[in-house]
Design an enzyme around this catalytic site. Structure first.
Site, mmCIF file in Angstrom:
data_model
loop_
_atom_site.group_PDB
_atom_site.id
_atom_site.type_symbol
_atom_site.label_atom_id
_atom_site.label_comp_id
_atom_site.label_asym_id
_atom_site.label_seq_id
_atom_site.Cartn_x
_atom_site.Cartn_y
_atom_site.Cartn_z
ATOM 1 N N ASP A 64 0.804 -1.226 0.000
ATOM 2 C CA ASP A 64 0.000 0.000 0.000
ATOM 3 C C ASP A 64 0.839 1.279 0.000
ATOM 4 O O ASP A 64 0.353 2.342 -0.335
ATOM 5 C CB ASP A 64 -0.934 0.025 1.231
ATOM 6 C CG ASP A 64 -0.183 -0.156 2.545
ATOM 7 O OD1 ASP A 64 1.049 -0.297 2.517
ATOM 8 O OD2 ASP A 64 -0.833 -0.173 3.608
ATOM 9 N N ASP A 119 4.057 -0.947 11.340
ATOM 10 C CA ASP A 119 3.623 0.386 10.964
ATOM 11 C C ASP A 119 3.078 1.056 12.221
ATOM 12 O O ASP A 119 2.320 0.436 12.974
ATOM 13 C CB ASP A 119 2.538 0.324 9.883
ATOM 14 C CG ASP A 119 2.304 1.689 9.281
ATOM 15 O OD1 ASP A 119 2.864 1.973 8.209
ATOM 16 O OD2 ASP A 119 1.586 2.492 9.915
ATOM 17 N N ARG A 379 -0.074 13.156 9.858
ATOM 18 C CA ARG A 379 1.245 13.743 10.117
ATOM 19 C C ARG A 379 1.505 14.905 9.184
ATOM 20 O O ARG A 379 1.253 14.799 7.984
ATOM 21 C CB ARG A 379 2.343 12.690 9.926
ATOM 22 C CG ARG A 379 2.283 11.660 11.012
ATOM 23 C CD ARG A 379 3.401 10.652 10.958
ATOM 24 N NE ARG A 379 3.280 9.817 12.131
ATOM 25 C CZ ARG A 379 3.563 8.519 12.188
ATOM 26 N NH1 ARG A 379 4.022 7.907 11.115
ATOM 27 N NH2 ARG A 379 3.398 7.857 13.300
ATOM 28 N N SER A 540 6.987 7.449 12.795
ATOM 29 C CA SER A 540 6.799 6.144 12.173
ATOM 30 C C SER A 540 7.544 5.031 12.896
ATOM 31 O O SER A 540 8.406 5.274 13.745
ATOM 32 C CB SER A 540 7.283 6.193 10.728
ATOM 33 O OG SER A 540 8.661 5.938 10.683
ATOM 34 N N ARG A 542 9.398 3.028 11.158
ATOM 35 C CA ARG A 542 10.389 2.551 10.182
ATOM 36 C C ARG A 542 11.731 2.235 10.849
ATOM 37 O O ARG A 542 12.381 3.103 11.425
ATOM 38 C CB ARG A 542 10.537 3.537 9.018
ATOM 39 C CG ARG A 542 11.223 4.829 9.281
ATOM 40 C CD ARG A 542 11.088 5.758 8.085
ATOM 41 N NE ARG A 542 9.692 6.128 7.903
ATOM 42 C CZ ARG A 542 9.266 7.348 7.589
ATOM 43 N NH1 ARG A 542 10.121 8.312 7.366
ATOM 44 N NH2 ARG A 542 7.976 7.610 7.457
HETATM 45 C C1 MIC Z 1 4.218 6.632 8.075
HETATM 46 O O1 MIC Z 1 3.048 6.957 8.124
HETATM 47 O O2 MIC Z 1 5.147 7.380 8.428
HETATM 48 C C2 MIC Z 1 4.559 5.250 7.547
HETATM 49 C C3 MIC Z 1 5.192 5.422 6.227
HETATM 50 O O3 MIC Z 1 3.374 4.516 7.389
HETATM 51 C C4 MIC Z 1 5.479 4.559 8.557
HETATM 52 C C5 MIC Z 1 6.004 3.269 8.106
HETATM 53 C C6 MIC Z 1 7.152 3.358 7.155
HETATM 54 O O4 MIC Z 1 7.967 4.280 7.254
HETATM 55 O O5 MIC Z 1 7.247 2.484 6.294
HETATM 56 C C7 MIC Z 1 4.823 4.335 9.923
HETATM 57 O O6 MIC Z 1 3.903 5.029 10.286
HETATM 58 O O7 MIC Z 1 5.292 3.487 10.690
HETATM 59 FE FE1 SF4 Z 2 0.030 4.971 4.973
HETATM 60 FE FE2 SF4 Z 2 1.409 5.742 7.132
HETATM 61 FE FE3 SF4 Z 2 -0.076 7.474 5.752
HETATM 62 FE FE4 SF4 Z 2 -1.253 5.630 7.167
HETATM 63 S S1 SF4 Z 2 0.024 7.271 7.963
HETATM 64 S S2 SF4 Z 2 -1.795 6.224 5.094
HETATM 65 S S3 SF4 Z 2 0.104 3.902 6.928
HETATM 66 S S4 SF4 Z 2 1.731 6.417 5.029
#
Ligand code: MIC
Ligand code: SF4
Length: 648
Positions: A64, A119, A379, A540, A542
């Site tokens: 996704d 995530d 965010r 995140s 990550r």
């Molecule tokens: C985000 O919203 O910052 C992400 C991208 O979903 C991250 C995960 C990632 O960096 O792959 C998260 O929320 O953990």
């Molecule tokens: Fe995707 Fe992270 Fe954004 Fe949610 S907050 S939509 S999981 S990138």
């Protein structure tokens, strides 16, 4: 003394330790989810562990995040994930099926179960009465291999919801209010448990909006009871058999309790560049808006999109506004199409994007220079939209719709003055369901050859903790540094499976020279050290925010405080998180200073205080470390994978 929902669910899952807030416990994980951006590394790590099959009740691998597919990298990762899921027994959710959290809520979430996801917005599952926790990919890989997940047994904060939301005020405003009250720092080790009469007035997707953005407060997770509303949602998903009632005891014991009167809330917004910067929409009334983005795992449900569709019916998007929608899932898209909402949105001028993360992660739809962008996502960190000079405001779908019409920040309650009535969108009694975008694992794993394109590399090995850490302060950063600051997502995210390449973007948004300076220090045989303020590693899950620094030779971060998931990730990759004993010492250290942390290995092993020597300034100061015995062994080994190897 009675029990909270959190205690009830966790006690059923504890495999080491006991319910004792503040102390480490290990819990059994029933379900896992991964998404592609964290999933490739998680499955590579899972493979390295040598387990023949996933051992959870259910593991789902979603695609996704990186669905843009400019170049071969994303497609390579997807194919790898599909083959590895088939071989090891995970369900694969194809690109186009939707955002992991939305889809999981719809098709797999079960009240009373534990869900670990790679995530940070995994707590979305709390909307359906799960204990759903976000973690780094390596922790999820361990859970898939049958290992427990270690957390600090949480302190439970009861949020007593009273009354009912007024028209034009939304679930998003509830969680923005929570962010105003609790802020984005200082809630580590807590869980929000929602309760009270007001919960009856909120549907499951609305509850999920609230639990989703609890992540921004830094809590371990948030949870709602499982009640008749949950049952109705599961029935509409054809899954009534998955329902169990879950409620707290009437005399349950909580760490803290607060009351929130839904009826007193007004439309709110988080202004740049933190979800904790809260103002009322009224305060910003009339501000010109360049872009409106509707979607993300926070606000892309059937109800969210139908509400906006009904508000916009017969209207056109303002000529100055670029209006984009990313529906949360194929199911949402298909249902709003069948119910006429999609036509109203298209007719209003919406640009319909794929059911994926898309704009939320700066992977597409980056706004123009200096743009004001209104987003229903969670965010608004600096640069996350893909445009560093853009100003992102987080809002509800209702506030987003108002700006689409007026081209300005507008309190949606003022739409009444334009003759627009608040649309009361009912939840469907039955969703149209089509599970054809899931691929279920085969019973003949031996027949499956795992696909590895040139974008798939092995996870880099880490080094054990040396006797002493000796190096340089490569960077000194302020409070509230997010993982988006440490390693950006957006267009760079396609290198998630290529750690050397991805590492080139470390701290790019703060200091683009970081990578080259860090490489020089590493290649001269010294360690890199990061100095930070409060709440380091927000945002995140990550693990690349620890994995890439590890690859660059980082061995210690000294901060005023850390966020939960990032702390776990640092430890997983053999980097020691240290906190200043006296925060004032933060002012006595600068970028470029020569640092030594003598005897670190022995001190971790045997206990005692750690001293940091600043050789440049000829000073020294004390630091603290909060590590369980298990974490000490991991740090000494140089990370979790090395530790597991030593064990076997
Ligand atoms: C985000 O919203 O910052 C992400 C991208 O979903 C991250 C995960 C990632 O960096 O792959 C998260 O929320 O953990
Ligand atoms: Fe995707 Fe992270 Fe954004 Fe949610 S907050 S939509 S999981 S990138």
């Amino acid at each position: 003394m009675g029990k909270s929902i959190v205690q009830k669910i966790l006690e059923k899952h504890i495999v080491e330790g006991k319910w004792d807030p503040g102390n480490e416990v290990a819990i059994k994980i029933d379900q896992t989810l991964t998404q592609d951006a964290t999933g490739t590394m998680a499955y590579l790590q899972f493979e390295a562990m040598g387990a023949p099959r996933v051992k959870t009740e259910l593991s789902v691998s979603y695609v996704d995040h990186n669905t843009v597919q400019i170049g071969f990298e994303n497609a390579d990762d997807h194919k790898y994930l599909q083959s590895v899921a088939a071989k090891y027994g995970a369900v694969y959710s194809r690109a186009g099926n939707g955002i992991c959290h939305q889809v999981h809520l719809e098709r797999f979430g079960k009240p009373g179960k534990t869900l670990l996801g790679s995530d940070s917005h995994n707590p979305t599952g709390g909307g359906i009465g799960m204990i759903a926790i976000g973690a780094g990919g390596l922790d999820v890989a361990v859970a898939m291999a049958g290992g427990p997940f270690y957390i600090t047994c949480p302190k439970v904060i009861k949020v007593n919801l009273k009354g009912k939301l007024k028209p034009w005020v939304a679930a998003k405003d509830v969680v923005l209010k929570m962010l105003e009250i609790f802020t984005t720092k200082g809630n580590v080790g807590c869980v929000f448990e929602y309760s009270g009469e007001g919960i009856k007035t909120l549907s499951v997707p609305e509850r999920a909006t609230i639990t989703n953005m609890g992540a921004e407060c830094g809590v371990t997770t948030s949870v709602f009871p499982s009640d008749d509303t949950t049952k109705a949602f599961l029935r509409a998903q054809g899954r009534e058999k998955d329902w169990v009632e879950i409620k707290p005891d009437s005399d349950a014991d909580y760490f803290k309790e607060i009351d929130l009167d839904l009826g007193e809330l007004v439309p709110l917004t988080a202004y740049p560049h933190s979800p904790g910067n809260i103002k009322t929409v009224k305060e910003l009334d009339g501000m010109n808006v360049d872009q409106v983005c509707l979607g993300s795992c926070t606000n892309s449900s059937y109800k969210d999109l139908m509400t906006v569709a009904k508000i916009l019916k017969g209207k056109k998007s303002h000529p100055n506004v670029s209006f984009v929608i990313a529906p949360g899932s194929k199911q949402v898209l298909e249902n709003i199409a069948r119910d006429g909402g999609l036509t109203d949105l298209i007719s209003a001028g919406a640009r319909i994007a794929e059911s994926a993360c898309g704009f939320c992660i700066g992977n597409s739809q980056s706004p123009k220079t200096d743009a004001i962008s209104l987003r229903t996502s969670n965010r608004n960190f600096l640069g996350r939209s893909g445009t560093k000079s853009a100003q992102a405001y987080l809002v509800s779908p209702e506030t987003a719709a108002a700006a689409v019409i007026t081209g300005k920040m507008t309190d949606p309650r003022d739409l009444e003055k334009m003759g627009i009535k608040y649309p009361n969108v009912e939840m469907p009694r039955e969703f149209y369901i089509d599970d054809s975008m899931f691929i279920y694992p085969l019973d003949t794993p031996e027949k499956i050859k795992i696909y590895r394109g040139p974008n798939i590399g092995d996870p880099p090995a880490s080094l054990p903790m040396p006797d002493s850490i000796s190096g340089e302060v490569t960077i000194k950063v302020e409070d509230q540094i997010t993982t988006d600051h440490i390693i950006p997502a957006g267009s760079k995210m396609k290198y998630r499976s290529n750690v050397p390449k991805y590492s080139e973007f470390l701290f790019e948004v703060i200091d683009p020279t970081f990578h080259d300076r860090a490489a020089k220090i590493r290649d001269s045989g010294k360690h890199n050290i990061v100095i930070a303020g409060l709440s380091y590693g927000q945002g995140s899950s990550r693990e690349h925010a620890a994995l890439c620094p590890m690859y660059m030779g980082l061995k210690a971060v000294i901060a005023k405080s850390f966020e939960r998931i990032h702390t776990a990730n640092l430890i997983n990759f053999g980097i020691i998180p240290l906190t200043f004993k006296n925060d004032k010492d933060y002012n006595k250290i600068e970028q470029g200073d020569d640092i030594e942390i003598p005897n670190v290995k022995n001190v971790i092993k045997k206990g005692g205080g750690l001293l940091v020597k600043n050789k440049t300034k000829n000073t020294e100061f004390e630091v603290d470390y909060t590590l369980s015995e298990r974490q000490k062994r991991i740090i000494l080994a140089g990370g979790t994978l090395a530790y597991m190897k030593n064990q076997s």
